[in-house]
Motif scaffolding. Structure first.
Motif, mmCIF file in Angstrom:
data_model
loop_
_atom_site.group_PDB
_atom_site.id
_atom_site.type_symbol
_atom_site.label_atom_id
_atom_site.label_comp_id
_atom_site.label_asym_id
_atom_site.label_seq_id
_atom_site.Cartn_x
_atom_site.Cartn_y
_atom_site.Cartn_z
ATOM 1 N N LEU A 89 -29.077 -24.432 13.757
ATOM 2 C CA LEU A 89 -29.663 -23.102 13.594
ATOM 3 C C LEU A 89 -30.039 -22.441 14.917
ATOM 4 C CD1 LEU A 89 -30.382 -20.954 11.573
ATOM 5 C CD2 LEU A 89 -32.587 -22.092 11.209
ATOM 6 N N GLY A 90 -30.547 -23.187 15.878
ATOM 7 C CA GLY A 90 -30.913 -22.592 17.164
ATOM 8 C C GLY A 90 -29.720 -21.931 17.828
ATOM 9 N N ARG A 91 -28.610 -22.638 17.888
ATOM 10 C CA ARG A 91 -27.375 -22.075 18.473
ATOM 11 C C ARG A 91 -26.941 -20.839 17.693
ATOM 12 N NH1 ARG A 91 -24.438 -24.920 21.865
ATOM 13 N NH2 ARG A 91 -22.487 -24.042 21.141
ATOM 14 N N HIS A 92 -26.994 -20.952 16.376
ATOM 15 C CA HIS A 92 -26.553 -19.840 15.533
ATOM 16 C C HIS A 92 -27.433 -18.603 15.749
ATOM 17 C CE1 HIS A 92 -24.945 -17.690 12.109
ATOM 18 N NE2 HIS A 92 -26.197 -17.437 11.761
ATOM 19 N N MET A 93 -28.728 -18.789 15.806
ATOM 20 C CA MET A 93 -29.636 -17.654 15.984
ATOM 21 C C MET A 93 -29.403 -16.971 17.338
ATOM 22 S SD MET A 93 -33.122 -19.289 14.356
ATOM 23 C CE MET A 93 -34.198 -17.887 14.701
ATOM 24 N N VAL A 94 -29.263 -17.765 18.387
ATOM 25 C CA VAL A 94 -29.028 -17.196 19.723
ATOM 26 C C VAL A 94 -27.699 -16.449 19.746
ATOM 27 C CG1 VAL A 94 -28.621 -17.772 22.151
ATOM 28 C CG2 VAL A 94 -30.489 -18.875 20.899
ATOM 29 N N ARG A 95 -26.660 -17.082 19.235
ATOM 30 C CA ARG A 95 -25.340 -16.433 19.218
ATOM 31 C C ARG A 95 -25.369 -15.164 18.370
ATOM 32 N NH1 ARG A 95 -20.804 -17.896 20.937
ATOM 33 N NH2 ARG A 95 -21.306 -20.103 21.100
ATOM 34 N N SER A 96 -26.055 -15.205 17.256
ATOM 35 C CA SER A 96 -26.127 -14.048 16.368
ATOM 36 C C SER A 96 -26.750 -12.838 17.066
ATOM 37 C CB SER A 96 -26.928 -14.416 15.118
ATOM 38 O OG SER A 96 -27.069 -13.319 14.266
ATOM 39 N N VAL A 97 -27.855 -13.058 17.753
ATOM 40 C CA VAL A 97 -28.524 -11.948 18.439
ATOM 41 C C VAL A 97 -27.664 -11.430 19.580
ATOM 42 C CG1 VAL A 97 -30.517 -11.351 19.873
ATOM 43 C CG2 VAL A 97 -30.849 -12.552 17.716
ATOM 44 N N GLN A 101 -25.672 -7.689 19.823
ATOM 45 C CA GLN A 101 -25.847 -6.770 20.950
ATOM 46 C C GLN A 101 -24.513 -6.469 21.630
ATOM 47 O OE1 GLN A 101 -28.489 -5.100 22.048
ATOM 48 N NE2 GLN A 101 -29.797 -5.908 20.472
ATOM 49 N N ALA A 102 -23.721 -7.496 21.893
ATOM 50 C CA ALA A 102 -22.471 -7.319 22.628
ATOM 51 C C ALA A 102 -21.418 -6.560 21.818
ATOM 52 C CB ALA A 102 -21.915 -8.674 23.054
ATOM 53 N N GLU A 103 -21.327 -6.860 20.519
ATOM 54 C CA GLU A 103 -20.264 -6.289 19.696
ATOM 55 C C GLU A 103 -20.646 -4.972 19.042
ATOM 56 O OE1 GLU A 103 -19.330 -9.440 16.984
ATOM 57 O OE2 GLU A 103 -18.796 -10.806 18.627
ATOM 58 N N ARG A 104 -21.908 -4.837 18.662
ATOM 59 C CA ARG A 104 -22.322 -3.633 17.936
ATOM 60 C C ARG A 104 -23.356 -2.805 18.685
ATOM 61 N NH1 ARG A 104 -22.323 -7.871 14.608
ATOM 62 N NH2 ARG A 104 -24.575 -8.018 14.533
ATOM 63 N N TYR A 164 -31.408 -8.619 26.676
ATOM 64 C CA TYR A 164 -29.992 -8.267 26.657
ATOM 65 C C TYR A 164 -29.782 -6.795 26.279
ATOM 66 C CZ TYR A 164 -24.971 -8.704 25.978
ATOM 67 O OH TYR A 164 -23.608 -8.542 26.079
ATOM 68 N N GLY A 165 -30.394 -6.364 25.202
ATOM 69 C CA GLY A 165 -30.056 -5.061 24.653
ATOM 70 C C GLY A 165 -30.965 -3.919 25.016
ATOM 71 N N ALA A 175 -23.368 -12.645 32.006
ATOM 72 C CA ALA A 175 -23.059 -14.045 31.694
ATOM 73 C C ALA A 175 -22.201 -14.138 30.436
ATOM 74 C CB ALA A 175 -24.357 -14.832 31.496
ATOM 75 N N ASP A 176 -21.404 -15.171 30.365
ATOM 76 C CA ASP A 176 -20.618 -15.455 29.177
ATOM 77 C C ASP A 176 -21.573 -15.830 28.038
ATOM 78 O OD1 ASP A 176 -17.875 -16.099 27.993
ATOM 79 O OD2 ASP A 176 -18.996 -17.968 27.667
ATOM 80 N N ILE A 177 -21.351 -15.305 26.863
ATOM 81 C CA ILE A 177 -22.231 -15.586 25.731
ATOM 82 C C ILE A 177 -22.329 -17.086 25.470
ATOM 83 C CG2 ILE A 177 -22.450 -15.377 23.215
ATOM 84 C CD1 ILE A 177 -21.722 -12.451 23.480
ATOM 85 N N ASP A 178 -21.212 -17.795 25.561
ATOM 86 C CA ASP A 178 -21.250 -19.239 25.334
ATOM 87 C C ASP A 178 -22.159 -19.939 26.342
ATOM 88 O OD1 ASP A 178 -19.562 -19.170 23.130
ATOM 89 O OD2 ASP A 178 -17.756 -19.384 24.348
ATOM 90 N N ASP A 179 -22.152 -19.474 27.582
ATOM 91 C CA ASP A 179 -23.018 -20.058 28.606
ATOM 92 C C ASP A 179 -24.489 -19.817 28.269
ATOM 93 O OD1 ASP A 179 -23.783 -21.340 31.005
ATOM 94 O OD2 ASP A 179 -23.776 -19.433 32.088
ATOM 95 N N VAL A 180 -24.816 -18.596 27.866
ATOM 96 C CA VAL A 180 -26.201 -18.292 27.501
ATOM 97 C C VAL A 180 -26.621 -19.121 26.296
ATOM 98 C CG1 VAL A 180 -27.816 -16.485 26.783
ATOM 99 C CG2 VAL A 180 -26.060 -15.967 28.494
ATOM 100 N N VAL A 181 -25.740 -19.252 25.320
ATOM 101 C CA VAL A 181 -26.051 -20.075 24.137
ATOM 102 C C VAL A 181 -26.340 -21.510 24.567
ATOM 103 C CG1 VAL A 181 -25.117 -21.052 21.996
ATOM 104 C CG2 VAL A 181 -24.800 -18.618 22.499
#
Length: 194
Positions: A89-97, A101-104, A164-165, A175-181
């Protein structure tokens, strides 16, 4: 006979248009709420941003207060935010936020940041956020301090979303989103795990 002739399960065109119009109205209202005080937002401004007429907003939502009340609900947004097994869930929540921001250019959960702008409506926003986001997350967590850990985990992802936003931190945005995650999610997950 084609599947359309047999009775394919698609909503009629008018219904699709109505759903698209409602979604555009909600997006426009959220956009304006993130930039202006509730009292300063007119139905005309929402209609212009959504590409619809003010009477259509009244048809779908009844009045300005009903529109804003529906927009101040987090239920659907938290479904997406919490849609992962607890151990991920932690990874998912960070990636989701970050992805929101990045896509929408927005993340619906971040509406809470603007609660102070909205007077009485801000209190509704805060109450909804507490019950629909923090308390719902807490209900999934083990331990006597689940409520505190849920609020700390949510604080971490909201803070990242703000950087971020809203603050537009150049290093985080570059930064790359994967790196931040990879860097950030362990801190969120530590709160979730207890």
């Amino acid at each position: 006979m084609t599947t359309a002739q047999v009775g394919e399960e698609r909503p009629p065109a008018g219904r699709r248009d109505a759903e698209a119009s409602k979604a555009a109205i909600v997006r426009a209202t959220r956009h304006l709420l993130a930039r202006h005080a509730h009292a300063d937002i007119t139905l005309k401004a929402v209609a212009e941003r959504a590409g619809v007429s003010p009477p259509l907003i009244l048809k779908y939502f009844g009045n300005k207060d009903a529109l804003f009340t529906s927009v101040m609900d987090f239920e659907a947004d938290v479904d997406a935010l919490l849609d992962a097994p607890l151990e991920e869930l932690g990874r998912h929540m960070v990636r989701s936020v970050l992805a929101g921001q990045a896509e929408r250019g927005a993340d619906p959960i971040l509406r809470i940041v603007f609660a102070p702008l909205h007077g009485e409506q801000g209190e509704i926003l805060r109450a909804n956020f507490r019950t629909q986001v923090s308390e719902r997350l807490a209900a999934r967590l083990p331990g006597a301090d689940a409520g505190l850990r849920a609020e700390l985990a949510v604080s971490a992802v909201v803070g990242l979303g703000v950087m971020y936003g809203i603050a537009r931190g150049p290093q985080v945005r570059a930064a790359d989103i994967d790196d931040v995650v990879e860097r950030y999610a362990p801190a969120v997950q530590a709160q979730l795990n207890g």
